[in-house]
Enzyme design. Structure first.
Site, mmCIF file in Angstrom:
data_model
loop_
_atom_site.group_PDB
_atom_site.id
_atom_site.type_symbol
_atom_site.label_atom_id
_atom_site.label_comp_id
_atom_site.label_asym_id
_atom_site.label_seq_id
_atom_site.Cartn_x
_atom_site.Cartn_y
_atom_site.Cartn_z
ATOM 1 N N ASP A 35 -60.715 21.606 63.780
ATOM 2 C CA ASP A 35 -59.305 21.375 64.095
ATOM 3 C C ASP A 35 -58.719 22.669 64.665
ATOM 4 O O ASP A 35 -58.756 23.716 64.018
ATOM 5 C CB ASP A 35 -58.568 20.971 62.804
ATOM 6 C CG ASP A 35 -57.224 20.331 63.093
ATOM 7 O OD1 ASP A 35 -56.916 20.101 64.280
ATOM 8 O OD2 ASP A 35 -56.482 20.075 62.130
ATOM 9 N N GLU B 219 -58.989 17.971 67.924
ATOM 10 C CA GLU B 219 -59.885 17.887 66.784
ATOM 11 C C GLU B 219 -61.047 16.946 67.034
ATOM 12 O O GLU B 219 -60.989 16.058 67.887
ATOM 13 C CB GLU B 219 -59.141 17.482 65.510
ATOM 14 C CG GLU B 219 -58.352 16.217 65.601
ATOM 15 C CD GLU B 219 -57.674 15.884 64.272
ATOM 16 O OE1 GLU B 219 -58.359 15.821 63.245
ATOM 17 O OE2 GLU B 219 -56.453 15.674 64.286
#
Length: 358
Positions: free
Chosen positions: A9, A109
């Site tokens: 992320d 992500e």
DNA sequence: TCTGGGGTCCTAGGACCC
DNA sequence: TCTGGGGTCCTAGGACCC
């Protein structure tokens, strides 16, 4: 050697991309949202960590953010193309790593499937590779499935690594609120609370039949498992195929006449159709979303008599649906969604869902 | 305080058929 | 006169995520 799911992320992705091309912004509270005009109806897309210290966060109306922001704060317009490009840089860097399977779940992500003895070492290598190639930082969650990897990342932010597995699940998550679980929002957590289920541990210990009665056969079982951190562990690199495209707009001034509504619908429907046409796929259904001022939203749709690649037909369908709107009320937002037929062999049921829920 | 834009998936309930 | 039970398709609406 064992199988691991890594969740990568990017840290404050949109703000980081802006700061990368304007280094003089480093260290300042940077807020990206709308057209960057704090007097308009728009919300914050991302705030830098410096801005978050003032209580500014994603989804917050720009006007409120402006009130909270210090004098040196910088408000910037959203630049989708720049983030799309940066996202491609990150994803292609990750895809090039040896022995990984990559599943993209958003701009900033993805999941990585890896086989390793030391997943922390892999995570550090991932962070270095991304930073060397792009100058952007990321956090990595390590899990024995996607749910645990995804949740682990929050404990690693920023620039860190955290491992969450069956072994430490309850020690880490047991006393957390159900809202902290991926896929549990405000409505579901409230419904759970009404059954006396307020923590992750209590969700795990709950009676599954009671959850099925409340949420239905699929979601009841899903939420119950979520309490124990149970989820899919297969990372699927099948290219994502869109089910639909939509265009929606919040008007700075509410629409007050049927003519204005029709004009807006023609524009939105045409643009939603163009996205489908760009993929060479006919449109199956047309949906409308309308938000009447101040804030009541309605959605409804119609299946077309047959799939069509005729732009005018899609526009006509949207206009016909629009004619059923309440003419007495001011329209604040309009949206048109065009649902596409699946490409050859592309039955949605055959694919692992990766958006909306896990 | 006043709430974007782009998506996905699930459920309930009605219509219709056998 | 009062009326089953199952299956499938469709629409509306809800919820969540990035």
């Amino acid at each position: 050697m064992a199988d691991w799911v890594l969740h990568v992320d990017m840290d404050q992705f949109i703000a980081a991309v802006e700061i990368r091309r304007r280094p003089e912004l480093a260290g300042l509270p940077v807020i990206v949202g709308g057209r960057g005009d704090t007097t308009e109806r728009a919300v914050v897309s991302t705030a830098s960590y410096e801005a978050r210290a003032f209580g500014i966060g994603s989804g917050m109306p720009l006007r409120i953010a402006a009130r909270k922001a210090p004098d040196d704060a910088v408000f910037l317009p959203v630049d989708h193309e720049a983030y799309e490009e940066a996202s491609d840089e990150v994803m292609s860097t990750l895809r090039a790593l040896p022995g990984v399977v990559l599943e993209v779940i958003g701009w900033d992500e993805c999941f990585l499937g890896v086989v390793a003895d030391d997943p922390e070492a892999v995570a550090r290598a991932v962070q270095s590779a991304v930073f060397d190639a792009t100058g952007l930082h990321c956090s990595v969650g390590i899990g024995d499935n996607k749910v645990r990897a995804k949740i682990a990342t929050e404990f690693g932010k920023p620039q860190g690594v955290f491992r969450l597995t069956a072994e430490n699940w309850f020690a880490v998550m047991g006393e957390k609120r159900t809202r902290d679980l991926w896929g549990v929002g405000p409505k579901v957590s409230a419904r759970l609370a009404a059954h006396g289920i307020d923590t992750v541990r209590r969700l795990a210990d709950a009676d599954e039949a009671e959850l099925v009665a409340e949420f239905g056969p699929k979601m009841g079982v899903w939420y119950h498992g979520l309490g124990s951190g149970i989820g899919p562990s297969v990372v699927d690199d099948t290219p994502w195929v869109a089910r639909s495209h939509s265009r929606e707009t919040t008007f700075q001034e509410n629409l007050t006449t049927p003519d204005a509504v029709e004009t807006a619908l023609r524009d939105l429907a045409g643009r939603a159709f163009d996205d489908c046409a760009a993929e060479g796929r006919p449109v199956l259904r047309v949906h409308l979303k309308v938000r009447y001022a101040p804030f009541e939203t309605k959605t409804f749709g119609r299946k077309l008599a047959a799939p069509t690649s005729d732009r005018d037909e899609v526009i006509r369908a949207a206009v016909a649906l629009g004619a059923t709107l309440d003419q007495e009320r001011e329209v604040r937002l309009l949206g048109v969604r065009a649902e596409m037929t699946m490409p050859e062999g592309g039955d949605p049921a055959d694919r692992t869902p990766v958006r909306g829920r896990i």
